[in-house]
Structure formats: C-alpha cells, structure tokens
Design a protein around this motif. Structure first.
Motif, PDB file in Angstrom:
ATOM      1  N   VAL A  24      -5.534  -9.824  -8.045  1.00 35.29           N
ATOM      2  CA  VAL A  24      -5.137  -9.163  -9.295  1.00 35.29           C
ATOM      3  C   VAL A  24      -5.943  -7.888  -9.522  1.00 35.29           C
ATOM      4  CG1 VAL A  24      -4.237 -11.267 -10.371  1.00 35.29           C
ATOM      5  CG2 VAL A  24      -6.567 -10.556 -10.856  1.00 35.29           C
ATOM      6  N   ALA A  25      -7.215  -7.882  -9.118  1.00 42.19           N
ATOM      7  CA  ALA A  25      -8.006  -6.651  -9.242  1.00 42.19           C
ATOM      8  C   ALA A  25      -7.401  -5.554  -8.367  1.00 42.19           C
ATOM      9  CB  ALA A  25      -9.465  -6.906  -8.854  1.00 42.19           C
ATOM     10  N   ALA A  26      -7.011  -5.916  -7.149  1.00 45.01           N
ATOM     11  CA  ALA A  26      -6.391  -4.939  -6.244  1.00 45.01           C
ATOM     12  C   ALA A  26      -5.059  -4.452  -6.805  1.00 45.01           C
ATOM     13  CB  ALA A  26      -6.202  -5.561  -4.859  1.00 45.01           C
ATOM     14  N   LEU A  27      -4.246  -5.365  -7.322  1.00 46.63           N
ATOM     15  CA  LEU A  27      -2.957  -4.962  -7.896  1.00 46.63           C
ATOM     16  C   LEU A  27      -3.153  -3.997  -9.063  1.00 46.63           C
ATOM     17  CD1 LEU A  27      -0.986  -8.333  -7.846  1.00 46.63           C
ATOM     18  CD2 LEU A  27      -0.479  -6.281  -6.499  1.00 46.63           C
ATOM     19  N   ARG A  31      -1.681  -0.243  -8.870  1.00 47.76           N
ATOM     20  CA  ARG A  31      -0.398  -0.315  -9.576  1.00 47.76           C
ATOM     21  C   ARG A  31       0.227   1.048  -9.817  1.00 47.76           C
ATOM     22  NH1 ARG A  31       0.087  -1.452 -15.653  1.00 47.76           N
ATOM     23  NH2 ARG A  31       2.264  -0.951 -15.887  1.00 47.76           N
ATOM     24  N   ARG A  32      -0.500   1.964 -10.361  1.00 46.82           N
ATOM     25  CA  ARG A  32       0.049   3.294 -10.679  1.00 46.82           C
ATOM     26  C   ARG A  32       0.406   4.082  -9.415  1.00 46.82           C
ATOM     27  NH1 ARG A  32       1.376   2.146 -15.502  1.00 46.82           N
ATOM     28  NH2 ARG A  32      -0.238   2.009 -17.064  1.00 46.82           N
ATOM     29  N   GLN A  33      -0.351   3.863  -8.353  1.00 47.61           N
ATOM     30  CA  GLN A  33      -0.072   4.573  -7.106  1.00 47.61           C
ATOM     31  C   GLN A  33       1.183   4.027  -6.421  1.00 47.61           C
ATOM     32  OE1 GLN A  33      -3.221   4.401  -4.180  1.00 47.61           O
ATOM     33  NE2 GLN A  33      -2.167   5.777  -2.796  1.00 47.61           N
ATOM     34  N   LEU A  34       1.308   2.703  -6.383  1.00 49.61           N
ATOM     35  CA  LEU A  34       2.437   2.096  -5.680  1.00 49.61           C
ATOM     36  C   LEU A  34       3.715   2.072  -6.508  1.00 49.61           C
ATOM     37  CD1 LEU A  34       0.816  -0.951  -3.873  1.00 49.61           C
ATOM     38  CD2 LEU A  34       1.307   1.320  -2.963  1.00 49.61           C
ATOM     39  N   TRP A  35       3.575   1.871  -7.817  1.00 52.31           N
ATOM     40  CA  TRP A  35       4.746   1.719  -8.674  1.00 52.31           C
ATOM     41  C   TRP A  35       4.606   2.606  -9.915  1.00 52.31           C
ATOM     42  CZ3 TRP A  35       1.904  -3.007  -7.578  1.00 52.31           C
ATOM     43  CH2 TRP A  35       2.353  -3.655  -6.434  1.00 52.31           C
ATOM     44  N   GLN A  64       0.314  -9.605 -18.052  1.00 55.84           N
ATOM     45  CA  GLN A  64       0.177  -9.752 -19.498  1.00 55.84           C
ATOM     46  C   GLN A  64      -0.447  -8.499 -20.097  1.00 55.84           C
ATOM     47  OE1 GLN A  64      -2.037 -13.353 -20.245  1.00 55.84           O
ATOM     48  NE2 GLN A  64      -0.611 -14.596 -19.074  1.00 55.84           N
ATOM     49  N   ARG A  65       0.176  -8.008 -21.130  1.00 60.75           N
ATOM     50  CA  ARG A  65      -0.333  -6.837 -21.865  1.00 60.75           C
ATOM     51  C   ARG A  65      -0.686  -5.670 -20.924  1.00 60.75           C
ATOM     52  NH1 ARG A  65      -2.454 -11.316 -23.892  1.00 60.75           N
ATOM     53  NH2 ARG A  65      -4.538 -11.008 -23.046  1.00 60.75           N
ATOM     54  N   GLY A  66       0.209  -5.421 -19.980  1.00 63.84           N
ATOM     55  CA  GLY A  66       0.052  -4.261 -19.117  1.00 63.84           C
ATOM     56  C   GLY A  66      -0.886  -4.415 -17.939  1.00 63.84           C
ATOM     57  N   ARG A  67      -1.304  -5.652 -17.641  1.00 59.11           N
ATOM     58  CA  ARG A  67      -2.239  -5.882 -16.523  1.00 59.11           C
ATOM     59  C   ARG A  67      -1.859  -7.150 -15.764  1.00 59.11           C
ATOM     60  NH1 ARG A  67      -6.437  -3.127 -15.781  1.00 59.11           N
ATOM     61  NH2 ARG A  67      -7.665  -4.774 -14.856  1.00 59.11           N
ATOM     62  N   PHE A  68      -2.167  -7.137 -14.483  1.00 61.26           N
ATOM     63  CA  PHE A  68      -2.042  -8.353 -13.694  1.00 61.26           C
ATOM     64  C   PHE A  68      -3.258  -9.213 -13.985  1.00 61.26           C
ATOM     65  CE2 PHE A  68       0.474  -5.313 -11.240  1.00 61.26           C
ATOM     66  CZ  PHE A  68       1.632  -6.051 -11.030  1.00 61.26           C
ATOM     67  N   ASP A 125       6.035   0.970  -0.423  1.00 56.56           N
ATOM     68  CA  ASP A 125       5.338   1.492   0.750  1.00 56.56           C
ATOM     69  C   ASP A 125       3.844   1.251   0.544  1.00 56.56           C
ATOM     70  OD1 ASP A 125       4.325   2.843   2.917  1.00 56.56           O
ATOM     71  OD2 ASP A 125       4.892   4.829   2.193  1.00 56.56           O
ATOM     72  N   PHE A 126       3.315   0.240   1.219  1.00 59.71           N
ATOM     73  CA  PHE A 126       1.910  -0.125   1.069  1.00 59.71           C
ATOM     74  C   PHE A 126       0.991   0.716   1.955  1.00 59.71           C
ATOM     75  CE2 PHE A 126       4.143  -3.999  -0.248  1.00 59.71           C
ATOM     76  CZ  PHE A 126       3.478  -4.318  -1.414  1.00 59.71           C
ATOM     77  N   SER A 127       1.545   1.591   2.804  1.00 59.49           N
ATOM     78  CA  SER A 127       0.729   2.328   3.778  1.00 59.49           C
ATOM     79  C   SER A 127      -0.418   3.140   3.156  1.00 59.49           C
ATOM     80  CB  SER A 127       1.602   3.199   4.673  1.00 59.49           C
ATOM     81  OG  SER A 127       2.266   4.180   3.936  1.00 59.49           O
ATOM     82  N   PRO A 128      -0.271   3.735   1.958  1.00 59.69           N
ATOM     83  CA  PRO A 128      -1.423   4.459   1.403  1.00 59.69           C
ATOM     84  C   PRO A 128      -2.643   3.564   1.203  1.00 59.69           C
ATOM     85  CG  PRO A 128       0.567   5.062   0.213  1.00 59.69           C
ATOM     86  CD  PRO A 128       0.923   3.913   1.125  1.00 59.69           C
ATOM     87  N   LEU A 129      -2.425   2.283   0.979  1.00 62.58           N
ATOM     88  CA  LEU A 129      -3.552   1.370   0.790  1.00 62.58           C
ATOM     89  C   LEU A 129      -4.308   1.149   2.086  1.00 62.58           C
ATOM     90  CD1 LEU A 129      -1.888  -1.326  -1.461  1.00 62.58           C
ATOM     91  CD2 LEU A 129      -3.089   0.742  -2.119  1.00 62.58           C
TER      92      LEU A 129
END
Length: 143
Positions: A24-27, A31-35, A64-68, A125-129
C-alpha cells in the motif's frame, strides 16, 4: 521465473502485515504517476485480496479517503495467481486476460469489481517503476 524454495518458506512464515504495508505504501507513492486521471471512487471502501497461489499467502488492501490502506475486512474480490504470474502481468509480458483464460489468474467474488481491476492492470504501464529499482537488483533478478 521460479521462486527458490528457501524464499517460499520464508514468505510463508511472515505475517501478512509487513508485505501489505509495503504494497500500500508503494501504491500510494506511485498512484499519481501510474494513474494520473484515476480517482478510484469505484474502489472506495472495497477490499481487494491478492493471493499468491504458489506460496499460500496473500495480502488485502482497500482504498479509503483517497489512499490505499491495508485491510482486514472480508474481501469483495480475490485475485489468485502465482508470484511469477503477478510479475509477468506487471512486466506486461502477458495480459491478465490471457492468464485468466489459461487459468493462471483467478478472480472470485464481485465480478464487476474484479473486471475493473483486471482492466486497470492491463492498461497500466509499470515500466517507469522498474527504472527506479537499483541496477544491482535489476541485474540479479532480470528486471
């Protein structure tokens, strides 16, 4: 990709919380970069479980409330796949539909939610990670 048996034994002994917190910390970090356009309103308050079928472990998260966040609630949808197959999806070596029809990816529970998540995985596209992973690790694991 075959996971070494010693690593499987270690993963099976770990409590669920540390890997769930890491995911969840990684997501939240990416989040803003991938989606950038996704508000995840459709996931609000819903619980997703990612089950690693080859090691018999998994983790659950919610939005919940804008966060994973990690979750201990009964999952609305459960994705089941081997760790290698989750990795294959993330690297876009196979699409989730192919793995689903090969019975390497299972989706149980809320079908509509499962399809939304599957489509999101397929479109991401997960490649940037992977570019942010240190060179030594990328070489060792073929990332």
């Amino acid at each position: 990709m075959k996971i070494p048996p010693t690593l499987i034994r270690v993963l099976q002994r770990l409590p669920e919380a540390p890997p769930a917190f890491a995911v969840v910390a990684a997501l939240n970090l990416v989040r803003r970069q991938l989606w950038p356009e996704e508000d995840f309103a459709w996931l609000e308050g819903r619980t997703v479980r990612l089950q690693a079928s080859d090691i018999g472990c998994g983790l659950s998260y919610s939005f919940q409330r804008g966060r994973f966040v990690t979750s201990t609630q009964t999952p609305d949808v459960i994705f089941g796949a081997s760790l290698a197959d989750y990795w294959i999806i993330a690297r876009r070596q196979e699409d989730p539909d192919t793995l689903f029809f090969q019975r390497r990816l299972s989706i149980c529970g809320d079908t509509e939610l499962g399809l939304q998540l599957k489509n999101l995985m397929d479109a991401t596209d997960f490649s940037p990670l992977f570019e942010k992973i240190p060179q030594a690790i990328r070489l060792r694991f073929g990332i």
